[in-house]
Design an enzyme around this catalytic site. Structure first.
Site, PDB file in Angstrom:
ATOM      1  N   GLU A 173       0.840  -1.207   0.000  1.00  0.00           N
ATOM      2  CA  GLU A 173       0.000   0.000   0.000  1.00  0.00           C
ATOM      3  C   GLU A 173       0.879   1.262   0.000  1.00  0.00           C
ATOM      4  O   GLU A 173       0.771   2.125   0.869  1.00  0.00           O
ATOM      5  CB  GLU A 173      -0.983  -0.016   1.182  1.00  0.00           C
ATOM      6  CG  GLU A 173      -1.928  -1.213   1.099  1.00  0.00           C
ATOM      7  CD  GLU A 173      -3.161  -1.158   1.995  1.00  0.00           C
ATOM      8  OE1 GLU A 173      -3.233  -0.308   2.888  1.00  0.00           O
ATOM      9  OE2 GLU A 173      -4.057  -1.998   1.787  1.00  0.00           O
ATOM     10  N   GLU A 295      -4.849  -8.695  -0.698  1.00  0.00           N
ATOM     11  CA  GLU A 295      -5.660  -8.414   0.494  1.00  0.00           C
ATOM     12  C   GLU A 295      -7.109  -8.291   0.051  1.00  0.00           C
ATOM     13  O   GLU A 295      -7.444  -7.415  -0.758  1.00  0.00           O
ATOM     14  CB  GLU A 295      -5.208  -7.135   1.205  1.00  0.00           C
ATOM     15  CG  GLU A 295      -3.878  -7.305   1.922  1.00  0.00           C
ATOM     16  CD  GLU A 295      -3.495  -6.126   2.803  1.00  0.00           C
ATOM     17  OE1 GLU A 295      -4.381  -5.461   3.363  1.00  0.00           O
ATOM     18  OE2 GLU A 295      -2.268  -5.894   2.915  1.00  0.00           O
TER      19      GLU A 295
END
Ligand code: AHR
Length: 489
Positions: A173, A295
């Site tokens: 991220e 994810e």
């Protein structure tokens, strides 16, 4: 009567077994207490790993495990987690509740866990706060066979042979907790870091670049344009949050409207994959670059009375349906989706396993992974359902399916009934296969049913016998709120 069409003569992409992978972060009770208890624990363990959890994960044939994060990865300095345990650095886990991290679970322990599980390690490298040198050294430490400072250090720490390491991620991220980067900046950083991530001693890294947050199509477009040719895959993160990020909703207490809203939001995964794929197609028409959904899963408010930073949530039949839908979507897009990692494996978010001291329970999501495991490394075949649209404001199809054929010719169909209260008669029509038998297993219960440490088998897989063969296939009635696996041999 709903119709289910299966055409085994139209074979499509291989369903990489890695679509059924998991994610483990130094977060709450995922690593410590969930997977690892240490050698001196009264909880039965092998080299510190919980025997009950390892056995349960082996049963669903866990193919790959991602570690050490998540946001934790971009603050993780691997050298803190090697060598004599009592001398390892103790520090604060700044991402997840400021708890003490004693680094007793590090590289050697992770590799040992993967060995026991028989799965591929997937390491998320620190690109956010680490250095190129640090990442380079970690890979050398793990994989280099010759004489070098890092390989010698590994030997001194008790592991003479190098490990094999295929899956390696460059930051997590990076648009958020991994450094708040712009895609242009990340693309350059990725190019630089991956240059020094060497392939040592016959080990070949599968290089996974940090991909977008949900529908950030500009991220995909920019990173593919500037760095697409340096990567093997791009990641994608998308969580199913029923309400808002501020008040996500309860894992166990929800209304019929919230049930459909959750399933509606999870179906959005397909639109995301389609859109990101079409952007990737412009830069990579041959589908050499995979999409790794590393994810995904539900994210609710934490269980009342638990640490808000530990992200511990229960898991009901709603989660089973979320898992079934996503896995069907990944199967159907396996020409681009090469891996997916549900978040997270134990005690965090949509877990397949929950633990409490020496007790362990399997969640409804676990049972879906169990029902779907026959798809691993099988070949996707053509299938579709004629379903009705249900759900009021948040529409969903009544039925959702995918199908594959194994090497021995057995066909496996996974079918979910998304209705909270309506059973559907289904007419299965088969083409391209000479079916001699059909057997089925089912996971079904009340929409909000879940397993507890006191009643661990409320939701469990059962045999489903009520199937009538017909001239063109077979017929059955799928109960409301259920997930089935049909095996046609
Ligand atoms: O899975 C929990 C967190 O969600 C991860 O650390 C992060 O990558 C994501 O935002």
């Amino acid at each position: 009567m709903s119709k289910l069409f299966i055409n085994a003569s139209n074979r499509k992409s291989k369903i990489n077994k890695e679509i059924y992978s998991h994610f483990s972060e130094h977060l709450g009770r995922c690593i410590y207490g969930g997977l690892y208890v240490g050698e001196d624990s009264p909880v039965p363990n092998t080299n510190g790993m919980r025997n009950d959890v390892v056995e349960a994960l082996k049963n669903i044939r866990i193919p790959a495990l991602r570690w050490p994060g998540g946001c934790f990865a971009d603050e993780y300095h691997w050298m803190d987690g090697i060598g004599e345990k009592s001398k390892r650095k103790k520090l604060i886990n700044t991402n997840w509740g400021g708890v003490l991290e004693d680094n007793s679970f590090g590289t050697h322990e992770f590799m040992e866990l993967c060995r026991q599980l028989g799965c591929e390690p997937y390491i998320s490298g620190n690109l956010g706060s680490g250095t190129v040198q640090e990442m380079h050294d970690w890979i050398e430490y793990i994989t280099f066979d010759g004489v070098s400072p890092m390989a010698d250090l590994r030997r001194a720490n008790g592991h003479p042979e190098p490990w094999k390491l295929k899956f390696f991620g460059f930051g997590n991220e990076c648009w958020g907790c991994g450094g708040n980067m712009r895609p242009e900046y990340y693309a350059d950083e990725f190019r630089r870091y991956q240059t020094f991530a060497r392939n040592y001693s016959g080990n070949e890294l599968y290089r996974i670049a940090c991909g977008p947050n949900g529908d950030d199509y500009n991220w995909t477009e920019t990173v593919m344009r500037l760095a697409g040719k340096f990567m093997n895959a791009l990641s994608l993160h998308y969580y199913t949050v029923p309400n808002t990020w501020e008040d996500k909703g309860s894992a166990t207490e929800f209304t019929e409207a919230e049930w459909y809203k959750t399933l509606h939001k999870t179906l959005y995964m397909e639109e995301l994959i389609n859109h990101h794929t079409s952007i990737m197609d412009r830069y990579d028409p041959e589908h050499k670059v995979g999409l790794v959904v590393d994810e995904w899963g539900t994210w609710y408010n934490v269980e009342p009375g638990t640490n808000p930073s530990f992200l511990y949530q229960q898991n009901t039949m709603r989660d089973a349906l979320v898992a079934a839908i996503n896995l069907n979507i990944f199967n159907k897009h396996s020409d681009r989706v090469v891996m997916a990692n549900i978040a997270q494996v134990v005690n965090v978010l949509q877990s397949v396993i929950l633990t409490e001291g020496d007790k362990m329970i399997l969640t409804p999501t676990y049972h879906v992974f169990d029902l779907y495991k026959d798809h691993q490394d099988a070949t996707l075949i053509e299938s579709f359902v004629e379903a009705e649209t249900i759900g009021g404001e948040d529409t969903v199809p009544s039925l959702h399916e995918s199908a594959s054929v194994s090497e021995d010719g057995t066909v496996h169909v996974t079918l979910a009934n998304l209705s909270i209260d309506k059973a559907y008669p289904v007419e299965a029509l088969l083409a391209g296969l000479d079916a001699k038998s059909v057997t089925a297993k089912i996971l079904t219960n009340k929409y909000n049913a879940f397993n507890t440490f006191e009643a661990p088998n409320t939701v469990k897989i059962e045999d489903f016998k009520d199937i009538t063969t017909t001239a063109d296939g077979f017929r059955f009635e799928i109960p409301a709120c259920s997930v089935m696996e049909l095996t046609i041999a």
